[in-house]
Design a protein around this motif. Structure first.
Motif, mmCIF file in Angstrom:
data_model
loop_
_atom_site.group_PDB
_atom_site.id
_atom_site.type_symbol
_atom_site.label_atom_id
_atom_site.label_comp_id
_atom_site.label_asym_id
_atom_site.label_seq_id
_atom_site.Cartn_x
_atom_site.Cartn_y
_atom_site.Cartn_z
ATOM 1 N N GLY B 156 56.765 62.888 29.857
ATOM 2 C CA GLY B 156 56.840 64.352 29.126
ATOM 3 C C GLY B 156 56.516 66.110 30.131
ATOM 4 N N VAL B 159 59.152 67.231 31.848
ATOM 5 C CA VAL B 159 59.712 68.108 32.333
ATOM 6 C C VAL B 159 58.959 69.465 31.730
ATOM 7 C CG1 VAL B 159 60.686 68.814 29.497
ATOM 8 C CG2 VAL B 159 61.381 66.371 30.524
ATOM 9 N N ILE B 160 57.654 69.337 31.279
ATOM 10 C CA ILE B 160 56.878 70.135 31.176
ATOM 11 C C ILE B 160 56.917 71.048 32.299
ATOM 12 C CG2 ILE B 160 54.660 71.043 29.942
ATOM 13 C CD1 ILE B 160 54.807 68.445 28.113
ATOM 14 N N TRP B 161 56.091 70.524 32.966
ATOM 15 C CA TRP B 161 56.008 70.944 34.604
ATOM 16 C C TRP B 161 57.569 71.926 35.751
ATOM 17 C CZ3 TRP B 161 51.580 73.450 36.435
ATOM 18 C CH2 TRP B 161 50.541 73.436 35.737
ATOM 19 N N LYS B 162 58.531 70.639 35.183
ATOM 20 C CA LYS B 162 59.635 71.524 35.493
ATOM 21 C C LYS B 162 60.322 72.663 35.098
ATOM 22 C CE LYS B 162 63.049 68.765 37.957
ATOM 23 N NZ LYS B 162 64.054 67.700 38.241
ATOM 24 N N LEU B 163 59.403 72.921 33.962
ATOM 25 C CA LEU B 163 60.175 74.037 33.074
ATOM 26 C C LEU B 163 59.090 74.927 33.487
ATOM 27 C CD1 LEU B 163 61.506 75.725 31.508
ATOM 28 C CD2 LEU B 163 59.610 75.024 29.026
ATOM 29 N N VAL B 164 57.965 74.789 33.946
ATOM 30 C CA VAL B 164 56.453 75.916 34.820
ATOM 31 C C VAL B 164 57.764 76.279 35.976
ATOM 32 C CG1 VAL B 164 54.301 76.230 36.094
ATOM 33 C CG2 VAL B 164 55.092 74.633 33.275
ATOM 34 N N ARG B 168 65.864 80.559 39.140
ATOM 35 C CA ARG B 168 67.466 80.965 38.540
ATOM 36 C C ARG B 168 67.774 81.430 40.614
ATOM 37 N NH1 ARG B 168 69.150 79.276 33.805
ATOM 38 N NH2 ARG B 168 68.310 78.146 32.916
ATOM 39 N N GLU B 173 67.075 86.404 35.379
ATOM 40 C CA GLU B 173 66.097 86.526 34.605
ATOM 41 C C GLU B 173 65.055 85.360 35.782
ATOM 42 O OE1 GLU B 173 65.084 88.909 32.628
ATOM 43 O OE2 GLU B 173 62.689 88.620 32.127
ATOM 44 N N GLN B 174 64.213 85.311 36.205
ATOM 45 C CA GLN B 174 63.048 83.634 35.984
ATOM 46 C C GLN B 174 62.633 83.223 34.682
ATOM 47 O OE1 GLN B 174 63.390 82.410 38.907
ATOM 48 N NE2 GLN B 174 64.799 83.965 39.372
ATOM 49 N N ILE B 175 63.253 82.045 34.185
ATOM 50 C CA ILE B 175 62.645 81.590 33.481
ATOM 51 C C ILE B 175 61.307 80.393 33.602
ATOM 52 C CG2 ILE B 175 64.479 82.062 31.934
ATOM 53 C CD1 ILE B 175 65.363 78.789 32.137
ATOM 54 N N GLY B 176 60.993 80.378 34.297
ATOM 55 C CA GLY B 176 60.277 79.542 34.702
ATOM 56 C C GLY B 176 58.465 80.355 35.434
ATOM 57 N N VAL B 177 57.508 80.313 34.790
ATOM 58 C CA VAL B 177 56.053 80.671 34.920
ATOM 59 C C VAL B 177 56.133 80.867 36.326
ATOM 60 C CG1 VAL B 177 54.102 81.328 34.652
ATOM 61 C CG2 VAL B 177 55.958 79.765 32.558
ATOM 62 N N ALA B 180 58.276 82.992 38.169
ATOM 63 C CA ALA B 180 58.558 84.804 36.962
ATOM 64 C C ALA B 180 58.033 85.591 37.494
ATOM 65 C CB ALA B 180 58.232 84.938 35.622
#
Lengths: 444, 333
Positions: B156, B159-164, B168, B173-177, B180
Motif C-alpha cells: 500500500g 502505491v501511495i509513494w508511486k503516486l507521489v 507525466r 500537468e504533473q499529478i505527482g507532488v 509538480a
C-alpha cells in the motif's frame, strides 16, 4: 525546555509549527491516495489531487445523440441536443471544441465546423449542439466531438464499484448495521456476565456475523456478476480475510499455553528455551521459504489456505510466546499460589485466572499478527498463490495492478485504499494495545 | 465450499483441537498416568508436575522447531547442494557462482546503504517527533497521525509513494507532488525519479523511513517520559540551554532504548522485500538481498543460489540474534 523564563512563548510557537509541518508531511501522501480514489480518471489525469477542490480544464470526448433522433426541417436533416446531457454529465462551460482528434480545439464555442463526413456542427458554450446535413445522417452511434471544458470538481464512488463489484458499499453498510445491532443485542443479554465475556463476546460475535454475511451474499457474488470487475479486488478482499483470521487466532491459543509454562512452571531447561524463543524472534523468514515449501508439497498440503495458515502460525509464534511470557511473568505471584493452595489444577489456573488477566497482552499480539498477516505479500506469494490464480490476496492483486494498470490511478488508488482501510480502522480503534505491545516487545 | 466458511471451520477445528489437546492431555496425566491417589499419590503428583510443562509447551515447540529452527539448517544444506544434479553435494559452488554475479554485489551494496540510512533517519525523525509532541496539548493526536503508516502495508505504501513520484510528459500537468514542485521551482522537465541510478535507492528508502518513524517515535517517547525530572531540573538550574538539555542530558539517558529501536529497524531493513518488489522490482540498480533471493527462487528456479543468498541474510542478522539472546539471559538472572 519550557521551564526557562523568557524563552517559553517563542519556543512553544516553534514547537507547534514544527509539529504541524511534520504531521502534514507524514499525512500528505496518504491523503493523496484517499482523495484520488474518489476522483474520476479524467480528473486524476488532468490535475494533481491537491487541486481536487478546484475546477479543472479537461479535454473530453463526447458524442451527439444517435442519428435516430434526427428530424427533417426545410429539406435539411437536423440533429439537436446537448452534449453533456447525452452522457448524463453536469453542464460545464466549453472553451473550445473540435471534430477531429488531430485538432481537438480548432473552434471556439458558437463557431460552425465542417464535418469530414459532410454537414456542419455548431456547438454553444453550454454544450448545446446543432448538426445540419443535406443528406441523411448515418451510423449507429452519435458523432464524436472533442471538447475542452472547465469541469467543476466531482467526487464519485464509481471507482469502488468498479474495483469491488456493484453496490458493494451499500452492501457493506447494511452488514455493518446488522453487525452493530447484533453487538448491541449481545451486550444487552450478556450484561450480567463477567466483565470480560460481556466485553469480548459481542465484539467477536459482531465481527464473525459481519464476515459471514459479507461472505455469503456480498463481495464475492458481486465480483462474480459485475461485468466491470476485471480486477477482482472483491474476491481478493475475501481471500485476505480468510487468510488473516485463522492465522491470527490459532497462534494465540498455542502460544498462550507455552507462555504460561515458561512463566510459571519450574522445569529444567526453562532458561534455555526462553533463549531459544528470543533467538528465533529475529530469524528472517526468507530462510524458511524453500524448506517449508518443499515440506508442504511433500506431505500433500501443497499451496493453499492450510499452508499459509500454518506458515503464519509458525512465523508468529516467537513474538507471541515472547510477549505473552513477559506479560504473564509480571502477574502477581500471590494469585497463582493461592489458587494452587486452594487445589486448582494448572489447567484451571491457566484458563480461569491467567488467560483473563492477560487480555491486554493477548490483544496486543492479536493486533500485531492481524496487521502483519493482512499486509503480508511474501508468505502469501510463496505458500498460497498457485499457478491457477484461484486464490490471491489483496497485496498481490495490487502488485499485479501496478504492473498491468500502472497508469490507471483511479483503479490503483481505490484498490490500495480498500486494502489499507481495514488495518487503519483496527489501528485507530486499538492503538492503545498496539503501543503497549510495542513497548513490551522492545523496551526492556 | 466457500473459502470464508472454510476459514471459519478451520478456526473452530484449529482452536477446538488445541483446547481439547491441552485439556485431554492434562486429564490423561492426572487421572490415568499418575493419579493423585492410592499408595503413590505424593510421588505421582511430583511426576505429573514434571511432565506437565512439556504438555503445555509441546505444540508451540513443535511449530517453532519445524517452521523456524529446522529451515535454518535445511537452507544451509540446500545452499551446499545442486538441484539439477539431484541434490548432490557441491561444496561452495553456489556461493562462488553468487559472488560472481554483479546483481548480487549490487544487492549487497544497496542493502548496506539501506542499513545505514533507514535506521538513522527513522530514529532521528522519531526522536524529533517524540521530543516535540511530548510538550504540546494535541501531541497525542499528532503522534497517532505520524504513527499511522505503521498500519499500512508495504505494498500500500508503495502505491501511495508511486503516486507521489509519478511523472507525466513535460507539456502535461504533473499529478505527482514531487514533480509538480520540482517543475514549478526549477522549470526543468519532470523526472522519472525511480529510474535515476543510485538516487532512486533513496526514493525507495524514504518509504520505509516514513513507515518506521512512527515506531521509533512511540518507543522513544515512552523512554523520554521515563527520564527522572531531577536530572533535567538540575541542568536548567545550571543554566543549560534547551539543546544542551536534549543532547547532553536526555539523549545519553535513553541511549539503550535508541539502540533497541535501531536494531529493530535494522532487522526490518535486512528483510526488506515488498517495497522494492512493488516499486522497481530491482530494476535500475535498486536490487536488495531479499528481492534478489526471491528472483533466484521463483523466477530463475535456482534453489541453490537462492538458499545461499538466504544464508547471507541470516549471517547479517546473526550479530543481532546473539546480542538479543545475551540481553535476554542477563534479564533472567
Amino acid at each position: 525546555m519550557d521551564n526557562i523564563a523568557g524563552h517559553k512563548s517563542s519556543l512553544t510557537w516553534a514547537v507547534h509549527i514544527s509539529v504541524v509541518l511534520l504531521v502534514a508531511l507524514w499525512l500528505f501522501p496518504t491523503v493523496g491516495l484517499f482523495v484520488s480514489s474518489f476522483r474520476t480518471a479524467d480528473q486524476i489525469a488532468s490535475s494533481g489531487w491537491w487541486n481536487a477542490l478546484f475546477p479543472t480544464e479537461q479535454s473530453l470526448t463526447l458524442r451527439t445523440d444517435t442519428p435516430e433522433a434526427q428530424v427533417q426541417q426545410d429539406g435539411v436533416y437536423v440533429l439537436e441536443g446537448n452534449l453533456f446531457a447525452v452522457e448524463g454529465r453536469e453542464t460545464a462551460p466549453i472553451s473550445s471544441f473540435g471534430v477531429s482528434s488531430r485538432d481537438i480545439s480548432a473552434f471556439a464555442p458558437g463557431d460552425t465546423a465542417e464535418m469530414r463526413r459532410g454537414g456542419t456542427i455548431t456547438v454553444q458554450e453550454n454544450g448545446d449542439y446543432r448538426v445540419e446535413s443535406e443528406e441523411e445522417i448515418r451510423g449507429g452511434r452519435g458523432i464524436r466531438i472533442f471538447v475542452t471544458a472547465e469541469i467543476p470538481p466531482e467526487f464519485t464512488l464509481r471507482n469502488y464499484d468498479t474495483v469491488l463489484g456493484q453496490d458493494v458499499l451499500k452492501n457493506l453498510g447494511i452488514y455493518l448495521v446488522a453487525a452493530v445491532v447484533l453487538w448491541g443485542a449481545m451486550r444487552y443479554t450478556l450484561a450480567a456476565q463477567p466483565a470480560l465475556v460481556a466485553q469480548g463476546a459481542p465484539v467477536v460475535g459482531g465481527l464473525i456475523f459481519f464476515v459471514l454475511l459479507a461472505a455469503t451474499f456480498g463481495l464475492s457474488s458481486g465480483a462474480a456478476e459485475g461485468a466491470q470487475t476485471t480486477d477482482d479486488m472483491g474476491r481478493a478482499f475475501f481471500s485476505t480475510l480468510t487468510v488473516t483470521v485463522p492465522a491470527t487466532i490459532i497462534p494465540i491459543v498455542v502460544a498462550a499455553f507455552a507462555a504460561y509454562a515458561l512463566a510459571w512452571m519450574d522445569f529444567p531447561g526453562r532458561a534455555l528455551l526462553i533463549a531459544f524463543v528470543v533467538g528465533l524472534l529475529v530469524v528472517p523468514l526468507q530462510l524458511a521459504l524453500i524448506p517449508l515449501l518443499k515440506l508442504h508439497l511433500a506431505i500433500g498440503i501443497g499451496k493453499g489456505y492450510l499452508g499459509v495458515w500454518l506458515a503464519h502460525t509458525g512465523f508468529g509464534l516467537p513474538l507471541a510466546v515472547y510477549l505473552l511470557r513477559n506479560y504473564m511473568a509480571g502477574l502477581p505471584r500471590d494469585i497463582i499460589e493461592n489458587a494452587r493452595v486452594d487445589g486448582a489444577t494448572e489447567f484451571q489456573i491457566f484458563t480461569k485466572i491467567i488467560l483473563p488477566l492477560s487480555f491486554p497482552a493477548l490483544a496486543s499480539f492479536a493486533i500485531f499478527q492481524f496487521l502483519w498477516t493482512w499486509n503480508d505479500l511474501l508468505v502469501a506469494k510463496v505458500f498460497l498463490i498457485d499457478a491457477t490464480g484461484q486464490t490471491t490476496v489483496m497485496t498481490n492483486q495490487i502488485v499485479e495492478l501496478l504492473g498491468t494498470r500502472g497508469g490507471n490511478w483511479e483503479i490503483l488508488a481505490t484498490a490500495a485504499f480498500v486494502s489499507i482501510a481495514v488495518p487503519l480502522v483496527v489501528f485507530f480503534a486499538m492503538q492503545r494495545y498496539l503501543v503497549r505491545g510495542l513497548l513490551a516487545g522492545s523496551v526492556k | 465450499m466457500h473459502p470464508a466458511l472454510q476459514g471459519l471451520l478451520t478456526i473452530v477445528i484449529g482452536v477446538g483441537a488445541c483446547l481439547s489437546y491441552f485439556w485431554a492431555s492434562n486429564q490423561f496425566l492426572d487421572r490415568v498416568l499418575f493419579p493423585a491417589k492410592g499408595p503413590n499419590a505424593g510421588r505421582n503428583i511430583n511426576r505429573a508436575n514434571m511432565i506437565r510443562p512439556w504438555l503445555f509447551l509441546f505444540p508451540a515447540l513443535f511449530a517453532l522447531t519445524l517452521y523456524l529452527a529446522y529451515p535454518v539448517f535445511e537452507t544451509l544444506r540446500l545452499s551446499l547442494t545442486d538441484r539439477d544434479q539431484g541434490g548432490a553435494f557441491i561444496g561452495l559452488a553456489n556461493y562462488t557462482q553468487m559472488m560472481g554475479e554483479s546483481k548480487f554485489w549490487e544487492a549487497m551494496g544497496n542493502n548496506m546503504l539501506w542499513l545505514i540510512v533507514v535506521p538513522a533517519l527513522s530514529t532521528a525523525f522519531g526522536l524529533l517527533a517524540a521530543q516535540l509532541t511530548d510538550r504540546i496539548s494535541w501531541g497525542n493526536i499528532a503522534k497517532s497521525l505520524i504513527f499511522m503508516p505503521m498500519a499500512i502495508s508495504f505494498v500500500g505504501a508503495a502505491v501511495i509513494w508511486k503516486l507521489v513520484y509519478d511523472a507525466r510528459p513535460p507539456d502535461a500537468e504533473q499529478i505527482g507532488v514531487l514533480n509538480a514542485i520540482y517543475v514549478s521551482l526549477t522549470g526543468n522537465d519532470p523526472q522519472q525519479w525511480l529510474t535515476i541510478p543510485f538516487w532512486n535507492n533513496f526514493f525507495l528508502m524514504i518509504v520505509l523511513v516514513w513507515i518506521q518513524t512512527g515506531f521509533a517515535m512511540v518507543i522513544l517517547s515512552a523512554a523520554l517520559r521515563g527520564i527522572p525530572e531531577e536530572t533535567v531540573e538540575a541542568a536548567i538550574v545550571d543554566g543549560a540551554n534547551p539543546f544542551q538539555i536534549f543532547f547532553k542530558i536526555k539523549v545519553p539517558q535513553i541511549m539503550p532504548t535508541i539502540m533497541v529501536v535501531w536494531t529493530t529497524i535494522t532487522l526490518v531493513v535486512l528483510k526488506i522485500f515488498d517495497i522494492v518488489f512493488a516499486m522497481t522490482n530491482g530494476q535500475w540498480g535498486t536490487q536488495v538481498l531479499a528481492n534478489y533471493m526471491f528472483d533466484k527462487l521463483f523466477r530463475a528456479n535456482d534453489w541453490g543460489v537462492g538458499s545461499a543468498s538466504a544464508i547471507v541474510i541470516m549471517l547479517l542478522v546473526t550479530p543481532i540474534l546473539v546480542w538479543n539472546v545475551r540481553q535476554a539471559r542477563k534479564e533472567m538472572r
